[in-house]
Design a protein around this motif. Structure first.
Motif, PDB file in Angstrom:
ATOM      1  N   MET A   1     -14.572 -42.587 -34.607  1.00 41.98           N
ATOM      2  CA  MET A   1     -14.078 -42.189 -33.288  1.00 41.98           C
ATOM      3  C   MET A   1     -13.299 -43.328 -32.630  1.00 41.98           C
ATOM      4  O   MET A   1     -12.263 -43.098 -31.994  1.00 41.98           O
TER       5      MET A   1
ATOM      6  N   ARG B   1      -9.937 -43.394 -34.131  1.00 42.10           N
ATOM      7  CA  ARG B   1      -9.041 -42.374 -33.592  1.00 42.10           C
ATOM      8  C   ARG B   1      -8.416 -42.853 -32.287  1.00 42.10           C
ATOM      9  O   ARG B   1      -7.249 -42.572 -32.003  1.00 42.10           O
ATOM     10  N   ILE B   2      -9.192 -43.538 -31.463  1.00 43.86           N
ATOM     11  CA  ILE B   2      -8.663 -44.052 -30.204  1.00 43.86           C
ATOM     12  C   ILE B   2      -7.532 -45.039 -30.473  1.00 43.86           C
ATOM     13  O   ILE B   2      -6.463 -44.982 -29.853  1.00 43.86           O
TER      14      ILE B   2
ATOM     15  N   SER C   1     -11.355 -31.851 -33.577  1.00 43.32           N
ATOM     16  CA  SER C   1     -10.300 -32.390 -34.433  1.00 43.32           C
ATOM     17  C   SER C   1      -8.986 -31.634 -34.252  1.00 43.32           C
ATOM     18  O   SER C   1      -7.915 -32.234 -34.156  1.00 43.32           O
TER      19      SER C   1
ATOM     20  N   LEU D   1      -7.478 -32.580 -30.862  1.00 46.60           N
ATOM     21  CA  LEU D   1      -6.876 -33.911 -30.880  1.00 46.60           C
ATOM     22  C   LEU D   1      -5.572 -33.904 -31.669  1.00 46.60           C
ATOM     23  O   LEU D   1      -4.596 -34.558 -31.284  1.00 46.60           O
TER      24      LEU D   1
ATOM     25  N   LEU E   1     -12.535 -37.814 -26.592  1.00 47.82           N
ATOM     26  CA  LEU E   1     -13.184 -38.852 -27.384  1.00 47.82           C
ATOM     27  C   LEU E   1     -14.246 -39.587 -26.571  1.00 47.82           C
ATOM     28  O   LEU E   1     -15.309 -39.939 -27.094  1.00 47.82           O
TER      29      LEU E   1
ATOM     30  N   GLU F   1     -17.241 -37.347 -26.594  1.00 49.81           N
ATOM     31  CA  GLU F   1     -17.883 -37.328 -27.905  1.00 49.81           C
ATOM     32  C   GLU F   1     -18.721 -38.585 -28.122  1.00 49.81           C
ATOM     33  O   GLU F   1     -19.830 -38.535 -28.665  1.00 49.81           O
TER      34      GLU F   1
ATOM     35  N   TYR G   1     -15.877 -49.117 -26.532  1.00 52.81           N
ATOM     36  CA  TYR G   1     -14.790 -48.154 -26.284  1.00 52.81           C
ATOM     37  C   TYR G   1     -13.807 -48.708 -25.258  1.00 52.81           C
ATOM     38  O   TYR G   1     -12.583 -48.620 -25.438  1.00 52.81           O
TER      39      TYR G   1
ATOM     40  N   LEU H   1     -12.733 -35.261 -37.476  1.00 54.72           N
ATOM     41  CA  LEU H   1     -13.939 -35.846 -36.917  1.00 54.72           C
ATOM     42  C   LEU H   1     -15.142 -34.971 -37.250  1.00 54.72           C
ATOM     43  O   LEU H   1     -15.017 -33.750 -37.370  1.00 54.72           O
TER      44      LEU H   1
END
Length: 570
Positions: free
Chosen positions: A229, A232-233, A290, A293, A334, A337, A354, A401
């Motif tokens: 995750m 992905r960010i 997913s 996103l 995100l 999540e 994060y 994801l």
């Protein structure tokens, strides 16, 4: 369909505690944007004004990179409500000092930047704690809506704060802007004091700072889902930051408009962001994370392609709105999540990571795109950013994801209470824990695969090393060995760190053993036995005196020793 994804966008605002805190935080966010504009206005007449004005943003954002991780440790170690109250009180005091100094004409550039850095530090301390208390305020099925409302708050503040500050600076004085900012912190503090959470902080003593920082780092390192995750960010933020970094240049050089045109473009992004935040819960009820996103990434990539060629202000303002919506949909989704995935004991530390990834990715991305624009031009820069964004969105279809809606993150006690014949001090260590399993030959391969999942639970919850070994004299017996830095670390592992998902991994592995697995706790040799007539036992050795699985600091070197290569049956 999971009910978790069906909560309406505004449903968290029906909860009085969340609504009051959300409104107070909205006011604080507006005040922060007002303060930024006021600080920049004070510096526009100074020598080297361009550098000083840019330094205001640096002074505001740098504390997030420096202090977000320590702030996460503090938020996991202490009562988050009390920590928030303390930080908001500090921010109010700083705001009052800025107001007085400005009103009396004593605010110089160096002092202004120093106090701005102090405000940024307070914000860095606030972010992990606030994000971590949201699950205390709203039910689990409303966390995504709460995250979207947080994004709406930020974008509403971004639209309102600078506009209000501009009017106040033009009609009155900057000191009034600073005073209103201080007042918003007071409002947030009072609201936090009035909030009485029903679930209290665990009664165990706080972790030591360094140990807690390492524990948070280990959790991130040994949690593939969390790392994915965070990845992905990064993959979204890096190309996406090109728009935010270069939009002023687009407004000035390609559109030929001034500050008013740039403000219109920002307003378009803000309106799109608010729309995306409102629509996120509805979209999540119909589309997997997913796919959502991926679609948002394609939309943002398409906008970047268009920005590379645009020449008309009004059209640009219309096209940028979907980019604002896509930005919020990705980041709010995100963020939610991650909040749903992280267990309570490490939630603030995970959310702090994060924040660091988000702020660092945006800062590094802006720097990289700015340098590229200088070399190859702004049009080519946007084309490259768009290509990366679109490729990332396509790749998400191949590596989606994981679906976390059915994953149980509630705490679970999976081991019986420890009963020892010795009394180790909390900081005695290192500690070795062993467990013996009896496995039939036909189940050995299945058992070793199951133990790979068990390894992850041990490393995430405190172990510094892990290994699985076969007993040479009795080949049907396997011995699991893992090391922890201190006895206190193992007690925390016992009590609060395992989740129900970890319990399922443990149950599967133990279920393959023909005999009930037996565990042993190996402590430093000078830990004294419990003797009722001998008084208190002497202190056990600390972690830097004995290292049965290697020399020196147990966190030094490769902590995966013995964990990747499992001894194979003959």
């Amino acid at each position: 369909m999971s009910t978790e994804s069906q909560a309406p966008a505004w449903s968290p605002l029906r909860i009085a505690a969340y609504r009051n805190l959300w409104l107070a935080l909205l006011a604080a966010n507006i005040g922060t944007w007002m303060q930024t504009v006021g600080a920049q206005w004070l510096l526009v007449t100074q020598t080297e004004a361009d550098t000083l004005v840019a330094a205001v943003q640096t002074a505001s954002m740098l504390p997030i990179l420096l202090f977000a991780l320590p702030a996460g440790v503090l938020a996991d170690a202490f009562d988050r409500r009390h920590l928030l109250i303390s930080v908001q009180t500090f921010l109010a005091v700083v705001g009052i000092v800025m107001t007085v100094l400005t009103a009396t004409g004593r605010m110089g550039p160096a002092l202004l930047l120093t106090l701005t850095f102090a405000l940024g530090t307070g914000q860095a301390l606030t972010l992990p704690s606030w994000a971590a208390v949201i699950p205390q305020l709203v039910p689990r099925d409303q966390i995504r809506s709460a995250s979207a409302l947080g994004a709406i708050s930020v974008n509403v503040a971004r639209a309102i704060g600078p506009a209000v500050a501009g009017v106040l600076v033009a009609e009155t004085d900057v000191s009034l802007v600073f005073g209103l900012n201080a007042a918003t912190f007071v409002i947030f503090t009072v609201t936090l004091i009035r909030w009485k959470p029903r679930d209290s902080k665990p009664t165990e003593s706080p972790e030591r700072f360094t140990a807690a920082l390492r524990a948070g780092g280990r959790y991130v390192r040994y949690s593939p889902t969390l790392r994915r995750m965070l990845g992905r960010i990064v993959l979204f933020i890096l190309p996406g930051s090109a728009l935010w970094a270069l939009l002023p240049v687009v407004a000035e050089e390609r559109l030929g408009t001034g500050a008013h045109g740039y403000g219109l473009l920002l307003a378009s992004l803000g309106i799109g962001a608010i729309t995306g935040g409102i629509g996120l819960p509805v979209l999540r009820a119909r589309i997997s994370a997913s796919k959502l996103l991926g679609a948002a990434g394609l939309v943002f990539g398409g906008v970047l392609l268009y920005v590379a060629t645009l020449r008309d202000l009004s059209t640009a303002a219309i096209v940028l709105a979907p980019a604002g919506a896509a930005w919020v949909i990705v980041l709010a989704n995100l963020n939610a999540e991650i909040q749903l995935f992280l267990p309570n004991w490490v939630r603030a530390r995970g959310l702090a990571v994060y924040q660091v990834v988000f702020a660092g990715g945006q800062a590094l991305g802006a720097l990289a795109w700015g340098a590229m624009a200088e070399l190859v031009g702004i049009q080519m820069t946007f084309l490259v950013a768009a290509g990366i964004m679109i490729l990332d969105a396509v790749a998400l279809a191949l590596w989606p994801l994981p679906d976390l809606r059915e994953v149980d993150r509630q705490p679970a006690v999976i081991w019986p209470e420890v009963s020892l014949g010795v009394r180790p001090e909390p900081q005695a260590g290192p500690v070795l824990v062993t467990a013996t399993y009896t496995i039939a030959p036909e189940r050995e391969q299945e058992f070793m695969e199951a133990m790979r999942l068990v390894r992850g639970t041990r490393m995430r919850t405190g172990a510094t090393r892990w290994g699985l070994f076969r007993v040479g004299e009795e080949p049907h017996r396997f011995v699991e060995v893992f090391q922890l830095a201190t006895w206190d670390e193992h007690l925390r592992q016992h009590g609060t760190r395992f989740t129900s998902a970890d319990q399922e991994s443990e149950r599967r592995a133990k279920g393959m053993s023909e005999e009930e697995p037996r565990a042993w706790h190996l402590l430093p040799a000078d830990t004294r036995r419990i003797d009722p007539g001998a008084g208190e036992p002497t202190r056990g050795r600390t972690a830097d005196t004995i290292d049965p699985m290697g020399a020196g600091d147990p966190d030094a070197g490769d902590p995966d020793v013995g964990s990747e290569t499992v001894t194979r049956p003959a």
